[in-house]
Each structure stands twice: as structure tokens, then as C-alpha cells.
Design a protein around this motif. Structure first.
Motif, mmCIF file in Angstrom:
data_model
loop_
_atom_site.group_PDB
_atom_site.id
_atom_site.type_symbol
_atom_site.label_atom_id
_atom_site.label_comp_id
_atom_site.label_asym_id
_atom_site.label_seq_id
_atom_site.Cartn_x
_atom_site.Cartn_y
_atom_site.Cartn_z
ATOM 1 N N UNK A 2 0.820 -1.213 0.000
ATOM 2 C CA UNK A 2 0.000 0.000 0.000
ATOM 3 C C UNK A 2 0.855 1.264 0.000
ATOM 4 N N UNK A 3 1.879 1.302 0.877
ATOM 5 C CA UNK A 3 2.713 2.505 0.967
ATOM 6 C C UNK A 3 3.616 2.668 -0.252
ATOM 7 N N UNK A 4 4.090 1.559 -0.821
ATOM 8 C CA UNK A 4 4.927 1.645 -2.019
ATOM 9 C C UNK A 4 4.123 2.216 -3.181
ATOM 10 N N UNK A 5 2.876 1.783 -3.323
ATOM 11 C CA UNK A 5 2.032 2.298 -4.399
ATOM 12 C C UNK A 5 1.743 3.789 -4.213
ATOM 13 N N UNK A 6 1.740 4.243 -2.943
ATOM 14 C CA UNK A 6 1.481 5.658 -2.674
ATOM 15 C C UNK A 6 2.762 6.481 -2.684
ATOM 16 N N UNK A 7 3.918 5.830 -2.893
ATOM 17 C CA UNK A 7 5.195 6.541 -2.898
ATOM 18 C C UNK A 7 5.602 7.041 -1.524
ATOM 19 N N UNK A 8 5.175 6.335 -0.461
ATOM 20 C CA UNK A 8 5.440 6.785 0.905
ATOM 21 C C UNK A 8 6.489 5.940 1.611
ATOM 22 N N UNK A 9 7.538 5.548 0.886
ATOM 23 C CA UNK A 9 8.665 4.831 1.485
ATOM 24 C C UNK A 9 9.949 5.539 1.085
ATOM 25 N N UNK A 10 10.796 5.870 2.047
ATOM 26 C CA UNK A 10 12.090 6.487 1.784
ATOM 27 C C UNK A 10 13.133 5.370 1.793
ATOM 28 N N UNK A 11 13.447 4.852 0.617
ATOM 29 C CA UNK A 11 14.286 3.658 0.510
ATOM 30 C C UNK A 11 15.725 3.890 0.970
ATOM 31 N N UNK A 12 16.202 5.137 0.887
ATOM 32 C CA UNK A 12 17.569 5.426 1.334
ATOM 33 C C UNK A 12 17.730 5.125 2.818
ATOM 34 N N UNK A 13 16.653 5.276 3.577
ATOM 35 C CA UNK A 13 16.694 4.950 5.003
ATOM 36 C C UNK A 13 16.209 3.524 5.251
ATOM 37 N N UNK A 14 15.252 3.070 4.454
ATOM 38 C CA UNK A 14 14.632 1.766 4.688
ATOM 39 C C UNK A 14 15.603 0.606 4.487
ATOM 40 N N UNK A 15 16.452 0.684 3.474
ATOM 41 C CA UNK A 15 17.346 -0.449 3.165
ATOM 42 C C UNK A 15 18.388 -0.690 4.256
ATOM 43 N N UNK A 16 19.180 0.317 4.663
ATOM 44 C CA UNK A 16 20.136 0.058 5.743
ATOM 45 C C UNK A 16 19.456 -0.297 7.062
ATOM 46 N N UNK A 17 18.295 0.322 7.329
ATOM 47 C CA UNK A 17 17.571 -0.007 8.558
ATOM 48 C C UNK A 17 17.069 -1.446 8.510
ATOM 49 N N UNK A 18 16.686 -1.912 7.323
ATOM 50 C CA UNK A 18 16.209 -3.285 7.174
ATOM 51 C C UNK A 18 17.321 -4.292 7.489
ATOM 52 N N UNK A 19 18.550 -3.981 7.076
ATOM 53 C CA UNK A 19 19.676 -4.872 7.374
ATOM 54 C C UNK A 19 19.891 -4.969 8.888
ATOM 55 N N UNK A 20 19.786 -3.833 9.565
ATOM 56 C CA UNK A 20 19.925 -3.833 11.025
ATOM 57 C C UNK A 20 18.754 -4.563 11.680
#
Length: 221
Positions: A160-178
Motif C-alpha cells: 500500500x505505501x509503495x504504491x502511494x510513494x510513501x517509502x524512503x528507501x535510502x533509510x529503509x534499506x540500511x535499517x532493514x539490514x539492522x
């Protein structure tokens, strides 16, 4: 929120991060056979549409409203834990009629799935408490069930959020690894030490989260 992201973007980014940690934790619970598949799958089936609907609702709700919701709900969780010292001893689910157990779990999945999609923080705790208090599972199995349901809700929210463009991937990817590393460590502690570690950790997390939310809310008055 602490990094300064608008609430809607913060929630979407958080969902993208959470799904990574939840996947790792869920895999460990499955490997240790610490979840009850029929209950977890029934709850996950209703949690997915509930989470998607909650995520869409989130996009139209003011930031301060979401903070108010948390300020009300978090103390409720803490009180529920404090006044039920024997919560999570388990065994009641085995004496419950199967249809009733499945209905309870589906209700847990939809309602908490909607909340998880709408905002998220504390949803895992809510699910664990409901699986223990309403369905009668021990805390470890209740936690395992909630992990699978959380996986479904996170997946629906990410879509839902990806379709709305409401994800900041620059922060999401490194945070996901942690989050993956944290999911591995946290699930290992819960599986090895059970309720002795689960209960105090939940108290600490709830207290910190409530303090942060209250500080943000009143700081903007």
C-alpha cells in the motif's frame, strides 16, 4: 519520526524495515516449532486485508491523531500486562472448541492487522497479548503466532505505501539490514529464555515508546 520524517513517510519506511526483521524472527520460530500453524494462518489471512485497509486510512489521517491513538493504547497494554501476572502460562487453547479458536484468531488478525497498517508501533505486543489472553497460548507460542501475522500485515502495508510513494528507501534499506540482525538476536533470546525475557522487554519498550510519543505530541502544542 525521530529522524524528522513526516508521519506518513515514517510509517511507510518503517513497514519496509519491519518486514525484514519480522521475516528473520518468523523463520526462527518456525524452525523451533514455536507457533501453532492453524491459528497463525487464520489470523494472517484476515490480517492481510485489514492491514491494507488500515494503511490506506493512514494516508488520510492527521499526524497528531496518530500520536493521540498511541498515547491511549500504550498504557492499556502496560496495564494488561501488570494486572495479569499469570498471562501466557498457556494450555487453554487446547480446551477451546476449534471453531471458536479459529474465529478468535481471525478476529485478532483483522482488528490488529488494521491497526498495524494504520500506525504500527506496539502491534506485535497487542497481538502477543491477544493470542495469550483471548486464545490461551503461552507467551512464546503467542509470540510465534504474532510474528507470522506481523509478516502478513507488513507485506500488505509495504504494498500500500509503495504504491502511494510513501517509502524512503535510502533509510529503509540500511535499517532493514539492522532489523534482520535484531530480529535474529531478539527471537533467539525469546526462544531460549521464554517469558522471563519477553515480559520485562515489553515493559521497557512500551515505556520508552510512550515517552517518545508524548514528548513529540506535547512538544508541538
Amino acid at each position: 519520526l525521530a529522524a524528522g520524517l513526516p508521519a506518513h513517510l515514517a510509517v511507510g519506511t518503517n513497514k519496509c524495515t519491519s518486514i525484514a526483521g519480522t521475516t528473520v524472527a518468523t523463520a526462527r520460530y518456525i524452525r523451533q516449532k514455536k507457533l501453532y500453524w492453524p491459528a497463525a494462518l487464520a489470523a494472517a489471512a484476515t490480517a492481510f486485508p485489514g492491514s491494507y485497509a488500515g494503511s490506506l486510512l493512514n494516508l488520510y489521517v492527521p499526524d497528531r491523531t496518530m500520536h493521540l491513538v498511541l498515547m491511549v493504547l500504550l498504557p492499556v497494554i502496560g496495564i494488561a500486562l501488570a494486572f495479569h501476572p499469570t498471562l501466557g502460562e498457556g494450555g487453554r487453547w487446547q480446551r477451546m472448541p476449534r471453531r471458536r479458536l479459529m474465529a478468535v484468531c481471525m478476529g485478532i488478525g483483522f482488528v490488529l492487522g488494521a491497526y498495524d497498517g494504520f500506525f504500527g508501533p506496539g502491534s506485535g505486543t497487542f497481538m502477543m497479548l491477544c493470542f495469550a489472553a483471548l486464545a490461551g497460548f503461552d507467551l512464546v507460542t503467542a509470540n510465534g503466532n504474532s510474528k507470522l501475522v506481523n509478516l502478513a500485515t507488513n507485506l500488505a502495508s509495504v504494498v500500500a505505501f509503495a504504491r502511494a510513494g510513501s517509502i524512503w528507501y535510502a533509510a529503509a534499506v540500511p535499517a532493514a539490514l539492522c532489523a534482520m540482525a535484531g530480529g535474529w538476536v531478539g527471537s533467539g533470546l525469546a526462544l531460549s529464555r521464554g517469558s522471563k525475557v519477553i515480559r520485562p522487554v515489553y515493559y521497557a519498550v512500551l515505556a520508552l515508546l510512550l515517552g517518545k510519543v508524548a514528548f513529540d505530541f506535547f512538544g508541538k502544542v
